[in-house]
Design a protein around this motif. Structure first.
Motif, mmCIF file in Angstrom:
data_model
loop_
_atom_site.group_PDB
_atom_site.id
_atom_site.type_symbol
_atom_site.label_atom_id
_atom_site.label_comp_id
_atom_site.label_asym_id
_atom_site.label_seq_id
_atom_site.Cartn_x
_atom_site.Cartn_y
_atom_site.Cartn_z
ATOM 1 N N PRO B 83 -2.095 6.853 -25.271
ATOM 2 C CA PRO B 83 -1.197 7.823 -24.621
ATOM 3 C C PRO B 83 -1.607 8.145 -23.183
ATOM 4 O O PRO B 83 -0.745 8.442 -22.346
ATOM 5 C CB PRO B 83 -1.297 9.051 -25.535
ATOM 6 N N SER B 84 -2.905 8.062 -22.873
ATOM 7 C CA SER B 84 -3.379 8.332 -21.508
ATOM 8 C C SER B 84 -2.898 7.284 -20.509
ATOM 9 O O SER B 84 -3.022 7.492 -19.297
ATOM 10 C CB SER B 84 -4.909 8.386 -21.482
ATOM 11 N N GLN B 85 -2.369 6.178 -21.007
ATOM 12 C CA GLN B 85 -1.847 5.141 -20.114
ATOM 13 C C GLN B 85 -0.345 5.316 -19.838
ATOM 14 O O GLN B 85 0.259 4.484 -19.142
ATOM 15 C CB GLN B 85 -2.112 3.752 -20.696
ATOM 16 N N THR B 86 0.223 6.372 -20.349
ATOM 17 C CA THR B 86 1.595 6.723 -20.005
ATOM 18 C C THR B 86 1.646 7.026 -18.513
ATOM 19 O O THR B 86 0.939 7.911 -18.024
ATOM 20 C CB THR B 86 2.073 7.938 -20.812
ATOM 21 N N SER B 87 2.461 6.273 -17.784
ATOM 22 C CA SER B 87 2.459 6.386 -16.331
ATOM 23 C C SER B 87 3.572 5.504 -15.766
ATOM 24 O O SER B 87 4.250 4.785 -16.499
ATOM 25 C CB SER B 87 1.106 5.929 -15.779
ATOM 26 N N VAL B 88 3.747 5.564 -14.454
ATOM 27 C CA VAL B 88 4.591 4.604 -13.760
ATOM 28 C C VAL B 88 3.665 3.616 -13.058
ATOM 29 O O VAL B 88 2.729 4.033 -12.358
ATOM 30 C CB VAL B 88 5.529 5.276 -12.742
ATOM 31 N N TYR B 89 3.921 2.347 -13.262
ATOM 32 C CA TYR B 89 3.059 1.303 -12.706
ATOM 33 C C TYR B 89 3.787 0.582 -11.572
ATOM 34 O O TYR B 89 4.936 0.167 -11.722
ATOM 35 C CB TYR B 89 2.678 0.299 -13.804
ATOM 36 N N PHE B 90 3.083 0.448 -10.448
ATOM 37 C CA PHE B 90 3.631 -0.238 -9.289
ATOM 38 C C PHE B 90 2.777 -1.446 -8.952
ATOM 39 O O PHE B 90 1.546 -1.379 -8.969
ATOM 40 C CB PHE B 90 3.679 0.680 -8.071
ATOM 41 N N CYS B 91 3.454 -2.519 -8.615
ATOM 42 C CA CYS B 91 2.811 -3.718 -8.113
ATOM 43 C C CYS B 91 3.098 -3.812 -6.619
ATOM 44 O O CYS B 91 4.178 -3.406 -6.151
ATOM 45 C CB CYS B 91 3.372 -4.936 -8.841
ATOM 46 N N ALA B 92 2.142 -4.328 -5.848
ATOM 47 C CA ALA B 92 2.323 -4.469 -4.411
ATOM 48 C C ALA B 92 1.778 -5.809 -3.955
ATOM 49 O O ALA B 92 0.903 -6.399 -4.608
ATOM 50 C CB ALA B 92 1.626 -3.340 -3.656
ATOM 51 N N SER B 93 2.287 -6.308 -2.832
ATOM 52 C CA SER B 93 1.751 -7.539 -2.259
ATOM 53 C C SER B 93 1.737 -7.433 -0.744
ATOM 54 O O SER B 93 2.511 -6.672 -0.149
ATOM 55 C CB SER B 93 2.572 -8.756 -2.698
ATOM 56 N N SER B 94 0.839 -8.207 -0.131
ATOM 57 C CA SER B 94 0.710 -8.224 1.314
ATOM 58 C C SER B 94 0.301 -9.617 1.743
ATOM 59 O O SER B 94 -0.380 -10.331 1.000
ATOM 60 C CB SER B 94 -0.333 -7.201 1.771
ATOM 61 N N TYR B 95 0.724 -10.025 2.949
ATOM 62 C CA TYR B 95 0.498 -11.411 3.365
ATOM 63 C C TYR B 95 -0.981 -11.745 3.497
ATOM 64 O O TYR B 95 -1.438 -12.778 3.046
ATOM 65 C CB TYR B 95 1.209 -11.662 4.702
ATOM 66 N N SER B 96 -1.727 -10.857 4.141
ATOM 67 C CA SER B 96 -3.106 -11.209 4.479
ATOM 68 C C SER B 96 -4.067 -10.149 3.981
ATOM 69 O O SER B 96 -3.811 -8.958 4.112
ATOM 70 C CB SER B 96 -3.251 -11.353 5.996
ATOM 71 N N ALA B 97 -5.185 -10.591 3.436
ATOM 72 C CA ALA B 97 -6.184 -9.635 2.954
ATOM 73 C C ALA B 97 -7.521 -9.792 3.656
ATOM 74 O O ALA B 97 -8.405 -8.975 3.483
ATOM 75 C CB ALA B 97 -6.391 -9.799 1.451
ATOM 76 N N TYR B 98 -7.682 -10.874 4.426
ATOM 77 C CA TYR B 98 -8.965 -11.113 5.085
ATOM 78 C C TYR B 98 -8.857 -10.931 6.599
ATOM 79 O O TYR B 98 -7.894 -11.411 7.195
ATOM 80 C CB TYR B 98 -9.454 -12.524 4.798
ATOM 81 N N PRO B 99 -9.866 -10.335 7.279
ATOM 82 C CA PRO B 99 -10.981 -9.598 6.690
ATOM 83 C C PRO B 99 -10.589 -8.233 6.161
ATOM 84 O O PRO B 99 -11.284 -7.658 5.349
ATOM 85 C CB PRO B 99 -11.952 -9.470 7.858
ATOM 86 N N THR B 100 -9.490 -7.707 6.643
ATOM 87 C CA THR B 100 -8.972 -6.458 6.094
ATOM 88 C C THR B 100 -7.474 -6.614 5.970
ATOM 89 O O THR B 100 -6.876 -7.531 6.521
ATOM 90 C CB THR B 100 -9.288 -5.237 6.984
ATOM 91 N N LEU B 101 -6.863 -5.688 5.266
ATOM 92 C CA LEU B 101 -5.413 -5.717 5.117
ATOM 93 C C LEU B 101 -4.770 -5.398 6.464
ATOM 94 O O LEU B 101 -4.727 -4.257 6.888
ATOM 95 C CB LEU B 101 -4.967 -4.709 4.067
ATOM 96 N N SER B 102 -4.312 -6.421 7.131
ATOM 97 C CA SER B 102 -3.779 -6.231 8.478
ATOM 98 C C SER B 102 -2.275 -6.403 8.527
ATOM 99 O O SER B 102 -1.689 -6.454 9.600
ATOM 100 C CB SER B 102 -4.430 -7.223 9.437
ATOM 101 N N THR B 103 -1.650 -6.526 7.379
ATOM 102 C CA THR B 103 -0.195 -6.649 7.340
ATOM 103 C C THR B 103 0.375 -5.630 6.358
ATOM 104 O O THR B 103 -0.345 -5.083 5.529
ATOM 105 C CB THR B 103 0.233 -8.058 6.909
ATOM 106 N N GLU B 104 1.668 -5.417 6.466
ATOM 107 C CA GLU B 104 2.289 -4.397 5.621
ATOM 108 C C GLU B 104 2.324 -4.849 4.172
ATOM 109 O O GLU B 104 2.402 -6.048 3.878
ATOM 110 C CB GLU B 104 3.710 -4.108 6.100
ATOM 111 N N ALA B 105 2.271 -3.894 3.267
ATOM 112 C CA ALA B 105 2.384 -4.167 1.845
ATOM 113 C C ALA B 105 3.794 -3.841 1.364
ATOM 114 O O ALA B 105 4.427 -2.901 1.838
ATOM 115 C CB ALA B 105 1.369 -3.344 1.063
ATOM 116 N N PHE B 106 4.279 -4.645 0.427
ATOM 117 C CA PHE B 106 5.591 -4.451 -0.177
ATOM 118 C C PHE B 106 5.387 -4.044 -1.632
ATOM 119 O O PHE B 106 4.568 -4.651 -2.328
ATOM 120 C CB PHE B 106 6.404 -5.752 -0.113
#
Lengths: 107, 116
Positions: B83-106
């Motif tokens: 029951p503690s896992q009752t929640s809204v779950y969101f997935c996100a993606s972004s073009y580049s992760a290296y060296p840091t997240l330098s692009t927008e996430a969708f």
């Protein structure tokens, strides 16, 4: 990843500018500052991001302090559709969110 | 482009059941991640991936598994729902992760999960 601090809520009048502050005092030199917003019952959406220089896009402007320990999201003319929770985050290799600022816009 | 697609949109599980939340993106993004959002709260990072074959834990990984066998897909598995896992779950993606997240996430539109 650096922690961010934002006010819990802010209020604005419609068609007036809004300045949303964020503190990120432990940000590292390569971390970008991202802003997202979440409208009611929707997934977050990207607003703007930057590294060192101020940034402008069609949605907003981002002003970054010279020491990068704080930033301000500027909505130039708030509309009722801008009522949302605004999240500031500084990202390393992962994107994490704090509690955000709930912006209320009064007609 | 479809962007980030999450299925299902709604799900009700009984305690102890397992299930997989699906997330797919068609933008050739390297970075993908899963969040949960409890009522009135912010988003908490569960797991993330910076490329196919690479996954890592976020802030609240317990009770969840992920894998990234392709660039496009990043499924989230609940091993034994509580029951503690009752929640809204969101997935996100972004073009580049290296060296840091330098692009927008969708972000996807979310999966609303209720565990009874």
């Amino acid at each position: 990843d650096a922690k961010t601090t934002q006010p819990n809520s802010m209020e604005s009048n419609e068609e007036e500018p809004v300045h949303l502050p964020c503190n990120h005092s432990t940000i590292s030199g390569t971390d970008y500052i991202h802003w997202y917003r979440q409208l009611p019952s929707q997934g977050p959406e990207y607003v703007i991001h930057g590294l060192t220089s101020n940034v402008n896009n069609r949605m907003a402007s981002l002003a970054i302090a010279e020491d990068r320990k704080s930033s301000t999201l500027i909505l130039h003319r708030a509309t009722l559709r801008d009522a949302a929770v605004y999240y500031c985050t500084s990202s390393g290799d992962m994107l994490t969110f704090g509690g955000g600022t709930r912006l209320m816009v009064k007609p | 482009n479809a962007g980030v697609t999450q299925t299902p949109k709604f799900q009700v599980l009984k305690t102890g059941q397992s299930m997989t939340l699906q997330c797919a993106q068609d933008m050739n993004h390297e970075y993908m991640s899963w969040y949960r959002q409890d009522p009135g709260m912010g988003l908490r990072l569960i797991h993330y991936s910076v490329g196919a074959g690479i996954t890592d834990q976020g802030e609240v990984p317990n009770g969840y598994n992920v894998s990234r066998s392709t660039t496009e897909d990043f499924p989230l598995r609940l091993l034994s729902a509580a029951p503690s896992q009752t929640s809204v779950y969101f997935c996100a993606s972004s073009y580049s992760a290296y060296p840091t997240l330098s692009t927008e996430a969708f972000f996807g539109q979310g999966t609303r999960l209720t565990v009874v």
